[in-house]
Design a protein around this motif. Structure first.
Motif, PDB file in Angstrom:
ATOM      1  N   TRP A 293      -1.522  -7.300   0.009  1.00  0.00           N
ATOM      2  CA  TRP A 293      -0.467  -6.321   0.295  1.00  0.00           C
ATOM      3  C   TRP A 293      -1.090  -4.975   0.645  1.00  0.00           C
ATOM      4  O   TRP A 293      -0.662  -4.303   1.573  1.00  0.00           O
ATOM      5  CB  TRP A 293       0.475  -6.216  -0.896  1.00  0.00           C
ATOM      6  CG  TRP A 293       1.608  -5.241  -0.728  1.00  0.00           C
ATOM      7  CD1 TRP A 293       2.253  -4.897   0.433  1.00  0.00           C
ATOM      8  CD2 TRP A 293       2.244  -4.481  -1.749  1.00  0.00           C
ATOM      9  NE1 TRP A 293       3.254  -3.981   0.176  1.00  0.00           N
ATOM     10  CE2 TRP A 293       3.263  -3.716  -1.157  1.00  0.00           C
ATOM     11  CE3 TRP A 293       2.052  -4.391  -3.120  1.00  0.00           C
ATOM     12  CZ2 TRP A 293       4.074  -2.855  -1.889  1.00  0.00           C
ATOM     13  CZ3 TRP A 293       2.870  -3.541  -3.847  1.00  0.00           C
ATOM     14  CH2 TRP A 293       3.872  -2.781  -3.235  1.00  0.00           C
ATOM     15  N   SER A 294      -2.110  -4.577  -0.098  1.00  0.00           N
ATOM     16  CA  SER A 294      -2.733  -3.276   0.145  1.00  0.00           C
ATOM     17  C   SER A 294      -3.376  -3.201   1.528  1.00  0.00           C
ATOM     18  O   SER A 294      -3.521  -2.116   2.084  1.00  0.00           O
ATOM     19  CB  SER A 294      -3.774  -2.973  -0.936  1.00  0.00           C
ATOM     20  OG  SER A 294      -4.938  -3.764  -0.773  1.00  0.00           O
ATOM     21  N   LEU A 295      -3.751  -4.337   2.090  1.00  0.00           N
ATOM     22  CA  LEU A 295      -4.387  -4.380   3.404  1.00  0.00           C
ATOM     23  C   LEU A 295      -3.395  -4.519   4.557  1.00  0.00           C
ATOM     24  O   LEU A 295      -3.753  -4.292   5.708  1.00  0.00           O
ATOM     25  CB  LEU A 295      -5.366  -5.569   3.460  1.00  0.00           C
ATOM     26  CG  LEU A 295      -6.572  -5.478   2.546  1.00  0.00           C
ATOM     27  CD1 LEU A 295      -7.299  -6.818   2.482  1.00  0.00           C
ATOM     28  CD2 LEU A 295      -7.502  -4.373   3.008  1.00  0.00           C
ATOM     29  N   ASP A 296      -2.161  -4.904   4.255  1.00  0.00           N
ATOM     30  CA  ASP A 296      -1.185  -5.206   5.303  1.00  0.00           C
ATOM     31  C   ASP A 296      -0.783  -3.962   6.081  1.00  0.00           C
ATOM     32  O   ASP A 296      -0.595  -2.898   5.516  1.00  0.00           O
ATOM     33  CB  ASP A 296       0.059  -5.849   4.696  1.00  0.00           C
ATOM     34  CG  ASP A 296       0.563  -6.992   5.546  1.00  0.00           C
ATOM     35  OD1 ASP A 296       0.483  -6.876   6.781  1.00  0.00           O
ATOM     36  OD2 ASP A 296       1.004  -7.994   4.968  1.00  0.00           O
ATOM     37  N   LYS A 297      -0.665  -4.129   7.390  1.00  0.00           N
ATOM     38  CA  LYS A 297      -0.270  -3.024   8.264  1.00  0.00           C
ATOM     39  C   LYS A 297       1.092  -3.272   8.932  1.00  0.00           C
ATOM     40  O   LYS A 297       1.664  -2.379   9.524  1.00  0.00           O
ATOM     41  CB  LYS A 297      -1.315  -2.829   9.366  1.00  0.00           C
ATOM     42  CG  LYS A 297      -2.703  -2.531   8.852  1.00  0.00           C
ATOM     43  CD  LYS A 297      -2.897  -1.058   8.688  1.00  0.00           C
ATOM     44  CE  LYS A 297      -4.320  -0.711   8.381  1.00  0.00           C
ATOM     45  NZ  LYS A 297      -4.610  -0.492   7.002  1.00  0.00           N
ATOM     46  N   LYS A 298       1.599  -4.504   8.846  1.00  0.00           N
ATOM     47  CA  LYS A 298       2.862  -4.839   9.505  1.00  0.00           C
ATOM     48  C   LYS A 298       4.020  -4.198   8.751  1.00  0.00           C
ATOM     49  O   LYS A 298       4.188  -4.402   7.556  1.00  0.00           O
ATOM     50  CB  LYS A 298       3.047  -6.355   9.557  1.00  0.00           C
ATOM     51  CG  LYS A 298       2.021  -7.052  10.407  1.00  0.00           C
ATOM     52  CD  LYS A 298       2.242  -8.540  10.409  1.00  0.00           C
ATOM     53  CE  LYS A 298       1.153  -9.221  11.212  1.00  0.00           C
ATOM     54  NZ  LYS A 298       1.235 -10.671  11.110  1.00  0.00           N
ATOM     55  N   ARG A 299       4.834  -3.442   9.465  1.00  0.00           N
ATOM     56  CA  ARG A 299       5.930  -2.695   8.850  1.00  0.00           C
ATOM     57  C   ARG A 299       6.853  -3.574   8.007  1.00  0.00           C
ATOM     58  O   ARG A 299       7.282  -3.196   6.939  1.00  0.00           O
ATOM     59  CB  ARG A 299       6.730  -1.975   9.932  1.00  0.00           C
ATOM     60  CG  ARG A 299       7.806  -1.064   9.388  1.00  0.00           C
ATOM     61  CD  ARG A 299       8.408  -0.218  10.498  1.00  0.00           C
ATOM     62  NE  ARG A 299       9.383   0.687   9.999  1.00  0.00           N
ATOM     63  CZ  ARG A 299       9.120   1.876   9.479  1.00  0.00           C
ATOM     64  NH1 ARG A 299       7.886   2.292   9.381  1.00  0.00           N
ATOM     65  NH2 ARG A 299      10.084   2.654   9.046  1.00  0.00           N
ATOM     66  N   GLU A 300       7.130  -4.794   8.497  1.00  0.00           N
ATOM     67  CA  GLU A 300       8.039  -5.678   7.765  1.00  0.00           C
ATOM     68  C   GLU A 300       7.423  -6.211   6.474  1.00  0.00           C
ATOM     69  O   GLU A 300       8.126  -6.734   5.616  1.00  0.00           O
ATOM     70  CB  GLU A 300       8.531  -6.825   8.643  1.00  0.00           C
ATOM     71  CG  GLU A 300       7.458  -7.763   9.133  1.00  0.00           C
ATOM     72  CD  GLU A 300       6.774  -7.335  10.437  1.00  0.00           C
ATOM     73  OE1 GLU A 300       5.974  -8.123  10.945  1.00  0.00           O
ATOM     74  OE2 GLU A 300       7.037  -6.232  10.934  1.00  0.00           O
ATOM     75  N   LYS A 301       6.110  -6.070   6.293  1.00  0.00           N
ATOM     76  CA  LYS A 301       5.461  -6.524   5.067  1.00  0.00           C
ATOM     77  C   LYS A 301       4.989  -5.377   4.181  1.00  0.00           C
ATOM     78  O   LYS A 301       4.730  -5.577   3.001  1.00  0.00           O
ATOM     79  CB  LYS A 301       4.265  -7.422   5.414  1.00  0.00           C
ATOM     80  CG  LYS A 301       4.674  -8.734   6.033  1.00  0.00           C
ATOM     81  CD  LYS A 301       3.489  -9.632   6.215  1.00  0.00           C
ATOM     82  CE  LYS A 301       3.931 -10.988   6.739  1.00  0.00           C
ATOM     83  NZ  LYS A 301       2.805 -11.910   6.802  1.00  0.00           N
ATOM     84  N   VAL A 302       4.871  -4.187   4.738  1.00  0.00           N
ATOM     85  CA  VAL A 302       4.384  -3.033   3.968  1.00  0.00           C
ATOM     86  C   VAL A 302       5.413  -2.604   2.924  1.00  0.00           C
ATOM     87  O   VAL A 302       5.067  -2.393   1.759  1.00  0.00           O
ATOM     88  CB  VAL A 302       4.044  -1.858   4.914  1.00  0.00           C
ATOM     89  CG1 VAL A 302       3.783  -0.586   4.129  1.00  0.00           C
ATOM     90  CG2 VAL A 302       2.836  -2.201   5.764  1.00  0.00           C
ATOM     91  N   TYR A 303       6.677  -2.473   3.318  1.00  0.00           N
ATOM     92  CA  TYR A 303       7.727  -2.022   2.403  1.00  0.00           C
ATOM     93  C   TYR A 303       8.350  -3.219   1.709  1.00  0.00           C
ATOM     94  O   TYR A 303       8.799  -4.158   2.352  1.00  0.00           O
ATOM     95  CB  TYR A 303       8.805  -1.234   3.157  1.00  0.00           C
ATOM     96  CG  TYR A 303       8.255   0.031   3.755  1.00  0.00           C
ATOM     97  CD1 TYR A 303       7.907   1.109   2.963  1.00  0.00           C
ATOM     98  CD2 TYR A 303       8.060   0.140   5.126  1.00  0.00           C
ATOM     99  CE1 TYR A 303       7.376   2.266   3.511  1.00  0.00           C
ATOM    100  CE2 TYR A 303       7.532   1.297   5.692  1.00  0.00           C
ATOM    101  CZ  TYR A 303       7.199   2.351   4.871  1.00  0.00           C
ATOM    102  OH  TYR A 303       6.672   3.490   5.414  1.00  0.00           O
ATOM    103  N   ARG A 304       8.367  -3.157   0.378  1.00  0.00           N
ATOM    104  CA  ARG A 304       8.858  -4.284  -0.412  1.00  0.00           C
ATOM    105  C   ARG A 304       9.748  -3.799  -1.545  1.00  0.00           C
ATOM    106  O   ARG A 304       9.718  -2.631  -1.907  1.00  0.00           O
ATOM    107  CB  ARG A 304       7.683  -5.065  -1.000  1.00  0.00           C
ATOM    108  CG  ARG A 304       6.762  -5.596   0.084  1.00  0.00           C
ATOM    109  CD  ARG A 304       5.698  -6.470  -0.465  1.00  0.00           C
ATOM    110  NE  ARG A 304       4.836  -6.952   0.615  1.00  0.00           N
ATOM    111  CZ  ARG A 304       3.943  -7.889   0.480  1.00  0.00           C
ATOM    112  NH1 ARG A 304       3.781  -8.483  -0.691  1.00  0.00           N
ATOM    113  NH2 ARG A 304       3.195  -8.264   1.491  1.00  0.00           N
ATOM    114  N   GLU A 305      10.517  -4.709  -2.081  1.00  0.00           N
ATOM    115  CA  GLU A 305      11.299  -4.407  -3.277  1.00  0.00           C
ATOM    116  C   GLU A 305      10.397  -4.587  -4.484  1.00  0.00           C
ATOM    117  O   GLU A 305       9.627  -5.545  -4.555  1.00  0.00           O
ATOM    118  CB  GLU A 305      12.504  -5.332  -3.379  1.00  0.00           C
ATOM    119  CG  GLU A 305      13.537  -5.071  -2.310  1.00  0.00           C
ATOM    120  CD  GLU A 305      14.783  -5.914  -2.489  1.00  0.00           C
ATOM    121  OE1 GLU A 305      15.007  -6.462  -3.579  1.00  0.00           O
ATOM    122  OE2 GLU A 305      15.546  -6.012  -1.520  1.00  0.00           O
TER     123      GLU A 305
END
Length: 139
Positions: free
Chosen positions: A71-83
């Motif tokens: 998660w800390s490495l992810d750059k895709k907007r749909e995966k960066v923001y999470r509940e």
């Protein structure tokens, strides 16, 4: 939480597996709302929310902590923001639950010691324009 004592963290996204950590993994949780400016003379609009979670990396949670690292490495907007929800319970009673709908990872650190003291530190925050949607309760 079986005996309802300890911490429970759940991080979910629209697509993909959730990240779940429990009282066996988590050592401390800090929930902080901070005014960015140091010299404040009135209620500032420039505030930030931070959640700092420190825990142990063990054979039992190695997959969940691996998901934190990814998660800390992810750059895709749909995966960066999470509940993200963080629950603290003691003596069978929930003391506090924090829920954030647009949490993102600010920092993630893994530290490995020679004597097996393997820890992680996750620093997450709610997106600034969504601070009003943070829920603080005793659910």
């Amino acid at each position: 939480m079986d005996e309802r004592t300890g911490f429970e963290v759940e991080i979910t996204q629209t697509e993909g597996e959730p990240i779940n950590l429990d009282e066996k993994s988590i050592i401390t949780v800090e929930f902080k709302i901070d005014t960015v400016e140091e010299d404040v003379k009135d209620r500032s609009e420039n505030v930030i929310n931070k959640v700092v979670i420190i825990g142990n990396i063990t054979p039992e949670n190695k997959e969940e902590t691996r998901k934190l690292a990814l998660w800390s490495l992810d750059k895709k907007r749909e995966k960066v923001y999470r509940e993200m929800s963080v629950t603290l319970a003691t003596g069978g009673e929930t003391l506090r639950t924090y829920r954030m709908d647009k949490a993102f990872c600010i920092d993630y650190i893994e530290t490995f010691g020679i004597k097996g003291e393997n820890t992680f530190q996750l620093v997450a925050a709610q997106r600034k324009d969504n601070l009003g949607s943070i829920k603080v309760g005793t659910y």
